[in-house]
Write a protein that holds these residues in place. Sequence first.
Motif, mmCIF file in Angstrom:
data_model
loop_
_atom_site.group_PDB
_atom_site.id
_atom_site.type_symbol
_atom_site.label_atom_id
_atom_site.label_comp_id
_atom_site.label_asym_id
_atom_site.label_seq_id
_atom_site.Cartn_x
_atom_site.Cartn_y
_atom_site.Cartn_z
ATOM 1 N N THR A 106 0.875 -1.196 0.166
ATOM 2 C CA THR A 106 -0.074 0.585 0.158
ATOM 3 C C THR A 106 0.977 0.782 0.102
ATOM 4 N N LEU A 107 2.039 1.122 0.714
ATOM 5 C CA LEU A 107 3.076 2.472 1.636
ATOM 6 C C LEU A 107 3.762 2.871 -0.578
ATOM 7 N N MET A 108 3.869 1.889 -0.901
ATOM 8 C CA MET A 108 4.569 1.184 -2.184
ATOM 9 C C MET A 108 5.991 1.431 -1.698
ATOM 10 N N LEU A 109 6.640 0.518 -0.550
ATOM 11 C CA LEU A 109 7.599 0.560 -0.085
ATOM 12 C C LEU A 109 8.277 -0.237 -0.182
ATOM 13 N N GLY A 110 8.290 -2.140 -1.437
ATOM 14 C CA GLY A 110 8.987 -2.515 -2.134
ATOM 15 C C GLY A 110 9.414 -2.972 -0.817
ATOM 16 N N PHE A 111 10.117 -4.261 -1.263
ATOM 17 C CA PHE A 111 11.574 -5.274 0.061
ATOM 18 C C PHE A 111 12.370 -5.564 -0.742
ATOM 19 N N ALA A 112 13.758 -5.091 0.146
ATOM 20 C CA ALA A 112 14.367 -4.813 -0.595
ATOM 21 C C ALA A 112 15.119 -6.229 -0.232
ATOM 22 N N GLY A 113 16.194 -6.375 -1.467
ATOM 23 C CA GLY A 113 16.806 -8.676 -1.688
ATOM 24 C C GLY A 113 16.046 -8.576 -2.538
ATOM 25 N N GLY A 114 15.578 -10.134 -2.173
ATOM 26 C CA GLY A 114 16.111 -10.666 -3.436
ATOM 27 C C GLY A 114 15.237 -12.496 -2.798
ATOM 28 N N THR A 115 14.144 -13.605 -4.202
ATOM 29 C CA THR A 115 13.800 -14.502 -3.718
ATOM 30 C C THR A 115 14.964 -15.925 -4.298
ATOM 31 N N TYR A 116 15.117 -16.708 -3.981
ATOM 32 C CA TYR A 116 15.769 -17.843 -4.258
ATOM 33 C C TYR A 116 15.652 -18.394 -5.953
ATOM 34 N N ASP A 117 16.519 -18.666 -6.449
ATOM 35 C CA ASP A 117 15.693 -19.249 -7.494
ATOM 36 C C ASP A 117 16.052 -21.197 -7.226
ATOM 37 N N HIS A 118 16.171 -21.586 -6.291
ATOM 38 C CA HIS A 118 16.766 -22.792 -5.971
ATOM 39 C C HIS A 118 15.789 -23.096 -5.243
ATOM 40 N N LEU A 119 15.199 -24.309 -5.310
ATOM 41 C CA LEU A 119 14.175 -24.663 -3.569
ATOM 42 C C LEU A 119 14.624 -25.392 -1.990
ATOM 43 N N PHE A 120 14.231 -25.373 -1.519
ATOM 44 C CA PHE A 120 14.958 -25.735 0.194
ATOM 45 C C PHE A 120 13.587 -26.112 1.144
ATOM 46 N N TYR A 121 14.316 -27.054 1.886
ATOM 47 C CA TYR A 121 13.340 -27.609 2.347
ATOM 48 C C TYR A 121 13.998 -27.549 3.861
ATOM 49 N N VAL A 122 12.413 -27.512 5.321
ATOM 50 C CA VAL A 122 13.435 -27.299 6.095
ATOM 51 C C VAL A 122 12.557 -28.585 6.633
ATOM 52 N N ALA A 123 12.474 -29.309 7.850
ATOM 53 C CA ALA A 123 12.524 -30.636 7.671
ATOM 54 C C ALA A 123 13.311 -30.390 10.019
ATOM 55 N N ASP A 124 12.103 -30.886 11.041
ATOM 56 C CA ASP A 124 12.398 -30.953 12.601
ATOM 57 C C ASP A 124 12.347 -32.484 12.287
ATOM 58 N N VAL A 125 13.637 -32.775 12.945
ATOM 59 C CA VAL A 125 13.937 -33.721 13.512
ATOM 60 C C VAL A 125 14.435 -34.543 13.850
ATOM 61 N N ASP A 126 14.272 -36.198 14.690
ATOM 62 C CA ASP A 126 14.861 -36.334 16.355
ATOM 63 C C ASP A 126 16.034 -37.269 15.192
ATOM 64 N N GLY A 127 17.298 -37.328 15.979
ATOM 65 C CA GLY A 127 18.334 -37.507 14.532
ATOM 66 C C GLY A 127 19.393 -38.676 15.402
ATOM 67 N N ASN A 128 20.956 -38.873 15.444
ATOM 68 C CA ASN A 128 21.929 -39.189 16.378
ATOM 69 C C ASN A 128 23.430 -39.205 14.952
ATOM 70 N N GLY A 129 24.717 -38.827 16.119
ATOM 71 C CA GLY A 129 25.585 -38.934 15.135
ATOM 72 C C GLY A 129 25.915 -37.549 15.118
ATOM 73 N N ALA A 130 27.182 -36.930 14.707
ATOM 74 C CA ALA A 130 28.208 -35.890 15.074
ATOM 75 C C ALA A 130 27.449 -34.983 14.711
ATOM 76 N N ALA A 131 26.969 -34.273 14.263
ATOM 77 C CA ALA A 131 25.709 -33.578 13.205
ATOM 78 C C ALA A 131 24.657 -32.610 14.196
#
Length: 154
Positions: A82-107
């Motif tokens: 509405t204020l025509m301020l825009g959004f500084a930055g950009g978008t990514y061409d890649h697709l990302f995922y976010v997952a909350d997991v139960d796990g084990n190991g070094a990471a």
Amino acid sequence: MGAGVSPYPYALIFPQDEHERLLIDRLAELGVEVERRTELLDFTEADGGVIARLKRADGGEETCEATYIAGCDGAHSRVRETLMLGFAGGTYDHLFYVADVDGNGAAINGEVHVGLDVTDFLAVFPLKGEGRARLVARCAMRRDTHVKIWRGMT
């Protein structure tokens, strides 16, 4: 990470749900109620503030007078548009995922781990609870799309 570049050479994680709870509780202490499932339709400037037109979850509309209005609703903010301020930055061409997991190991050791190279990205952020982590990574988007298995994680 960042040693010698920043006076804060570490990652500090504060989960979004806890952040929201902290802010909502503080606003409540100040007598402000946060309303969910309410859409901003439009607004106009008025003497000393704004008049906002709102749509409730039941479809009903109402107006609200406020001293301030803030666009805190992402890249497609009705306030910014509405204020025509825009959004500084950009978008990514890649697709990302976010997952909350139960796990084990070094990471999965309560630390932040980030793996970057020319073709891949993976970040592992610790969550509350033993063996809990959030994974953020780039998806492979090719005709022969496949799932990568990260060794050491279940």
